[in-house]
Design a protein around this motif. Structure first.
Motif, PDB file in Angstrom:
ATOM      1  N   HIS A 161       0.837  -1.199   0.000  1.00  0.00           N
ATOM      2  CA  HIS A 161       0.000   0.000   0.000  1.00  0.00           C
ATOM      3  C   HIS A 161       0.873   1.250   0.000  1.00  0.00           C
ATOM      4  CE1 HIS A 161      -2.998  -2.853   1.834  1.00  0.00           C
ATOM      5  NE2 HIS A 161      -3.788  -2.205   0.994  1.00  0.00           N
ATOM      6  N   ILE A 162       0.400   2.287  -0.651  1.00  0.00           N
ATOM      7  CA  ILE A 162       0.973   3.616  -0.467  1.00  0.00           C
ATOM      8  C   ILE A 162       0.553   4.115   0.911  1.00  0.00           C
ATOM      9  CG2 ILE A 162       0.794   6.031  -1.199  1.00  0.00           C
ATOM     10  CD1 ILE A 162       0.549   5.036  -4.068  1.00  0.00           C
ATOM     11  N   VAL A 163       1.496   4.653   1.650  1.00  0.00           N
ATOM     12  CA  VAL A 163       1.195   5.233   2.967  1.00  0.00           C
ATOM     13  C   VAL A 163       1.283   6.749   2.810  1.00  0.00           C
ATOM     14  CG1 VAL A 163       1.769   5.257   5.415  1.00  0.00           C
ATOM     15  CG2 VAL A 163       2.157   3.176   4.063  1.00  0.00           C
ATOM     16  N   PHE A 164       0.171   7.362   2.493  1.00  0.00           N
ATOM     17  CA  PHE A 164       0.144   8.775   2.153  1.00  0.00           C
ATOM     18  C   PHE A 164       0.346   9.653   3.373  1.00  0.00           C
ATOM     19  CE2 PHE A 164      -2.402  12.708   1.444  1.00  0.00           C
ATOM     20  CZ  PHE A 164      -1.642  13.243   0.413  1.00  0.00           C
ATOM     21  N   GLY A 165      -0.283   9.299   4.477  1.00  0.00           N
ATOM     22  CA  GLY A 165      -0.288  10.125   5.680  1.00  0.00           C
ATOM     23  C   GLY A 165      -1.712  10.224   6.183  1.00  0.00           C
ATOM     24  N   GLU A 166      -1.864  10.590   7.454  1.00  0.00           N
ATOM     25  CA  GLU A 166      -3.218  10.702   7.992  1.00  0.00           C
ATOM     26  C   GLU A 166      -3.233  11.606   9.211  1.00  0.00           C
ATOM     27  OE1 GLU A 166      -4.394   6.730   8.892  1.00  0.00           O
ATOM     28  OE2 GLU A 166      -3.338   6.677  10.810  1.00  0.00           O
ATOM     29  N   GLY A 167      -4.420  12.088   9.507  1.00  0.00           N
ATOM     30  CA  GLY A 167      -4.605  12.957  10.656  1.00  0.00           C
ATOM     31  C   GLY A 167      -5.477  14.137  10.293  1.00  0.00           C
ATOM     32  N   ASP A 168      -5.385  15.172  11.090  1.00  0.00           N
ATOM     33  CA  ASP A 168      -6.187  16.374  10.908  1.00  0.00           C
ATOM     34  C   ASP A 168      -5.644  17.186   9.732  1.00  0.00           C
ATOM     35  OD1 ASP A 168      -7.553  18.773  11.077  1.00  0.00           O
ATOM     36  OD2 ASP A 168      -7.283  19.009  13.237  1.00  0.00           O
ATOM     37  N   PRO A 169      -6.456  17.459   8.701  1.00  0.00           N
ATOM     38  CA  PRO A 169      -5.959  18.235   7.558  1.00  0.00           C
ATOM     39  C   PRO A 169      -5.614  19.675   7.909  1.00  0.00           C
ATOM     40  CG  PRO A 169      -8.332  17.881   7.374  1.00  0.00           C
ATOM     41  CD  PRO A 169      -7.855  17.031   8.513  1.00  0.00           C
ATOM     42  N   LYS A 170      -5.997  20.133   9.105  1.00  0.00           N
ATOM     43  CA  LYS A 170      -5.635  21.469   9.568  1.00  0.00           C
ATOM     44  C   LYS A 170      -4.836  21.384  10.871  1.00  0.00           C
ATOM     45  CE  LYS A 170      -7.563  23.532   6.168  1.00  0.00           C
ATOM     46  NZ  LYS A 170      -6.709  24.156   5.125  1.00  0.00           N
ATOM     47  N   ALA A 171      -4.053  20.334  11.005  1.00  0.00           N
ATOM     48  CA  ALA A 171      -3.290  20.099  12.234  1.00  0.00           C
ATOM     49  C   ALA A 171      -2.302  21.230  12.497  1.00  0.00           C
ATOM     50  CB  ALA A 171      -2.544  18.773  12.139  1.00  0.00           C
ATOM     51  N   ARG A 172      -2.116  21.547  13.766  1.00  0.00           N
ATOM     52  CA  ARG A 172      -1.102  22.519  14.152  1.00  0.00           C
ATOM     53  C   ARG A 172       0.291  21.885  14.193  1.00  0.00           C
ATOM     54  NH1 ARG A 172      -2.059  24.801  19.570  1.00  0.00           N
ATOM     55  NH2 ARG A 172      -2.826  22.726  20.059  1.00  0.00           N
ATOM     56  N   LEU A 173       0.335  20.565  14.325  1.00  0.00           N
ATOM     57  CA  LEU A 173       1.603  19.842  14.451  1.00  0.00           C
ATOM     58  C   LEU A 173       1.628  18.683  13.465  1.00  0.00           C
ATOM     59  CD1 LEU A 173       4.280  19.074  15.866  1.00  0.00           C
ATOM     60  CD2 LEU A 173       2.898  17.874  17.588  1.00  0.00           C
ATOM     61  N   VAL A 174       2.706  18.600  12.695  1.00  0.00           N
ATOM     62  CA  VAL A 174       2.904  17.497  11.751  1.00  0.00           C
ATOM     63  C   VAL A 174       4.177  16.751  12.124  1.00  0.00           C
ATOM     64  CG1 VAL A 174       3.390  16.857   9.351  1.00  0.00           C
ATOM     65  CG2 VAL A 174       1.705  18.634   9.844  1.00  0.00           C
ATOM     66  N   PHE A 175       4.063  15.424  12.267  1.00  0.00           N
ATOM     67  CA  PHE A 175       5.216  14.552  12.468  1.00  0.00           C
ATOM     68  C   PHE A 175       5.629  13.982  11.113  1.00  0.00           C
ATOM     69  CE2 PHE A 175       3.195  14.499  16.631  1.00  0.00           C
ATOM     70  CZ  PHE A 175       4.271  14.587  17.506  1.00  0.00           C
ATOM     71  N   VAL A 176       6.931  13.995  10.847  1.00  0.00           N
ATOM     72  CA  VAL A 176       7.448  13.435   9.595  1.00  0.00           C
ATOM     73  C   VAL A 176       8.508  12.397   9.923  1.00  0.00           C
ATOM     74  CG1 VAL A 176       8.616  13.900   7.411  1.00  0.00           C
ATOM     75  CG2 VAL A 176       6.982  15.572   8.329  1.00  0.00           C
ATOM     76  N   GLY A 177       8.263  11.158   9.514  1.00  0.00           N
ATOM     77  CA  GLY A 177       9.246  10.088   9.660  1.00  0.00           C
ATOM     78  C   GLY A 177       9.956   9.841   8.343  1.00  0.00           C
ATOM     79  N   GLU A 178      10.709   8.740   8.282  1.00  0.00           N
ATOM     80  CA  GLU A 178      11.493   8.499   7.070  1.00  0.00           C
ATOM     81  C   GLU A 178      10.734   7.694   6.028  1.00  0.00           C
ATOM     82  OE1 GLU A 178      14.406   4.851   7.929  1.00  0.00           O
ATOM     83  OE2 GLU A 178      14.630   6.471   9.378  1.00  0.00           O
ATOM     84  N   GLY A 179       9.981   6.666   6.460  1.00  0.00           N
ATOM     85  CA  GLY A 179       9.267   5.839   5.495  1.00  0.00           C
ATOM     86  C   GLY A 179       8.486   4.744   6.192  1.00  0.00           C
ATOM     87  N   PRO A 180       7.544   4.126   5.488  1.00  0.00           N
ATOM     88  CA  PRO A 180       6.742   3.057   6.087  1.00  0.00           C
ATOM     89  C   PRO A 180       7.584   1.817   6.387  1.00  0.00           C
ATOM     90  CG  PRO A 180       5.751   3.891   4.053  1.00  0.00           C
ATOM     91  CD  PRO A 180       7.138   4.421   4.109  1.00  0.00           C
ATOM     92  N   GLY A 181       7.200   1.101   7.440  1.00  0.00           N
ATOM     93  CA  GLY A 181       7.762  -0.213   7.728  1.00  0.00           C
ATOM     94  C   GLY A 181       6.805  -1.302   7.281  1.00  0.00           C
ATOM     95  N   PHE A 182       7.039  -2.518   7.766  1.00  0.00           N
ATOM     96  CA  PHE A 182       6.220  -3.663   7.335  1.00  0.00           C
ATOM     97  C   PHE A 182       4.749  -3.471   7.686  1.00  0.00           C
ATOM     98  CE2 PHE A 182       4.165  -7.714   8.363  1.00  0.00           C
ATOM     99  CZ  PHE A 182       4.262  -8.355   7.145  1.00  0.00           C
ATOM    100  N   GLU A 183       4.468  -3.124   8.947  1.00  0.00           N
ATOM    101  CA  GLU A 183       3.069  -2.988   9.364  1.00  0.00           C
ATOM    102  C   GLU A 183       2.378  -1.852   8.620  1.00  0.00           C
ATOM    103  OE1 GLU A 183       5.634  -3.138  11.386  1.00  0.00           O
ATOM    104  OE2 GLU A 183       5.348  -4.808  12.796  1.00  0.00           O
ATOM    105  N   GLU A 184       3.116  -0.776   8.380  1.00  0.00           N
ATOM    106  CA  GLU A 184       2.543   0.354   7.659  1.00  0.00           C
ATOM    107  C   GLU A 184       2.251  -0.014   6.207  1.00  0.00           C
ATOM    108  OE1 GLU A 184       4.491   1.654  11.279  1.00  0.00           O
ATOM    109  OE2 GLU A 184       5.269   0.492   9.590  1.00  0.00           O
ATOM    110  N   ASP A 185       3.168  -0.735   5.596  1.00  0.00           N
ATOM    111  CA  ASP A 185       2.971  -1.175   4.217  1.00  0.00           C
ATOM    112  C   ASP A 185       1.755  -2.087   4.109  1.00  0.00           C
ATOM    113  OD1 ASP A 185       3.938  -1.765   1.383  1.00  0.00           O
ATOM    114  OD2 ASP A 185       3.997  -3.773   2.267  1.00  0.00           O
ATOM    115  N   GLN A 186       1.559  -2.938   5.111  1.00  0.00           N
ATOM    116  CA  GLN A 186       0.427  -3.859   5.077  1.00  0.00           C
ATOM    117  C   GLN A 186      -0.906  -3.142   5.292  1.00  0.00           C
ATOM    118  OE1 GLN A 186       0.618  -7.390   4.450  1.00  0.00           O
ATOM    119  NE2 GLN A 186       2.588  -6.597   3.746  1.00  0.00           N
TER     120      GLN A 186
END
Length: 260
Positions: free
Chosen positions: A100-125
Motif C-alpha cells: 500500500h501507499i502510505v500517504f499520511g493521515e490525521g487532521d488536515p488542519k493540524a497545528r503539528l505534523v510529524f514526519v518520519g522516514e518511510g513506512p515499515g512492514f506494518e505500515e505497508d500492510q
C-alpha cells in the motif's frame, strides 16, 4: 501537431510572404497550439485568421481571451487533491515491492505534523503511518503532549516501504518530496517534528547528526521544525527518551503561542 485548420492557415500564406515572415508564422502556430492546450480561446486558427496576422506583421498572439478558470493564489490545494495527483504512484522503484501507499493521515488542519522516514512492514500492510511498535510509542508521546493522533498529522519522507526497511535512496526521496511539500502547504501547521536522522537531514538539507540537530528549532518552508529521535531508536535506546521529552516540551510551548 498543430490542428488541421491552423496548418492550413500557415500553408495558405507561406507562399505569399518572405522567409522571415514564414518563420514568424511558424512561431505563431507554436504559440497558438500551446495556448489552446492550456484552455485559452478567442483566436482565429482559420486560413483567413493566419493571413490577417501575416498582413499585420505581428508576433505571437498576445493576451487571448482565457476561458479556463484562473488558479487562485489564496486557495491552496487540499490533501485530497494531493492524494489524487499522487495516484497509484510509479515514480520510483519502491512501487515495485509495496503493498500500500502510505500517504499520511490525521487532521488536515493540524497545528503539528510529524514526519518520519518511510513506512515499515506494518505500515505497508495497513496503509497507515506509524502503526507498529514505533508507532505505538509515538502515540504515547502524542498523548503525553495532551494531543491525539486525530488532532495531529503524521507523514513520511517516502510513501512506499524501502526493501528491508533500509533508508530511502536519494532518487526515491526526490520522487516523493514534492508531495510532502504539497501536503505541508495544504495543512500549514504551526510546527513540524522531524522524527529521526533521515527525516531531519532531508528536510534541513544537511549531514549534521540528529544528536546535534535535536533540541533546537530550525525551519522548513518557513515553518518551525524540531528534530528529535525516531521512536524506533527509542525502543533500542530507552535512556534517550528524556531528550525527546525535552524536545516535545519545546514544541508544546511553541504550540501554546497564539497563532498569527
Amino acid at each position: 501537431m498543430a490542428p488541421k485548420p491552423l496548418r492550413q492557415g500557415i500553408d495558405a500564406v507561406a507562399s505569399t510572404v518572405t522567409p522571415p515572415l514564414v518563420d514568424l508564422l511558424r512561431e505563431i502556430r507554436r504559440s497558438l497550439v500551446y495556448l489552446k492546450s492550456i484552455g485559452c480561446t478567442g483566436f482565429d486558427c482559420s486560413a483567413e485568421g493566419v493571413a490577417m496576422v501575416a498582413q499585420l506583421g505581428v508576433g505571437p498572439v498576445a493576451k487571448p481571451a482565457v476561458t479556463a478558470a484562473p488558479v487562485s493564489a489564496t486557495s491552496p490545494e487540499t490533501l485530497d487533491q494531493v492524494r489524487a495527483d499522487l495516484g497509484e504512484c510509479t515514480r520510483c522503484p519502491l512501487c515495485q515491492g509495496r503493498t500500500h501507499i502510505v500517504f499520511g493521515e490525521g487532521d488536515p488542519k493540524a497545528r503539528l505534523v510529524f514526519v518520519g522516514e518511510g513506512p515499515g512492514f506494518e505500515e505497508d500492510q495497513s496503509g497507515h503511518p506509524f502503526v507498529g511498535a514505533a508507532g505505538q510509542l509515538l502515540t504515547k508521546i502524542i498523548a503525553a503532549m495532551q494531543l491525539s493522533r486525530e488532532t495531529v498529522y503524521i507523514a513520511n519522507i517516502v510513501k512506499c516501504r524501502p526493501p528491508g526497511n533500509r533508508n530511502p535512496q536519494p532518487d526515491e526521496i526526490r520522487a516523493c518530496m514534492p508531495f510532502l511539500r504539497r501536503q505541508l502547504a495544504a495543512i500549514r501547521p504551526q510546527v513540524i517534528c522531524a522524527l529521526g536522522k533521515v527525516a531531519a537531514q532531508t528536510l534541513l538539507d544537511t549531514q549534521t547528526s540528529i544528536s546535534r540537530l535535536r533540541g533546537d528549532f530550525h525551519a522548513f518552508m518557513d515553518i518551525p521544525l524540531m528534530p528529535t529521535f525516531h521512536p524506533a531508536f527509542l525502543l533500542r535506546n530507552p535512556e534517550r527518551k528524556r531528550e525527546v521529552w525535552q524536545d516535545v516540551q519545546k514544541i508544546m510551548k511553541r504550540l501554546s503561542r497564539p497563532s498569527t
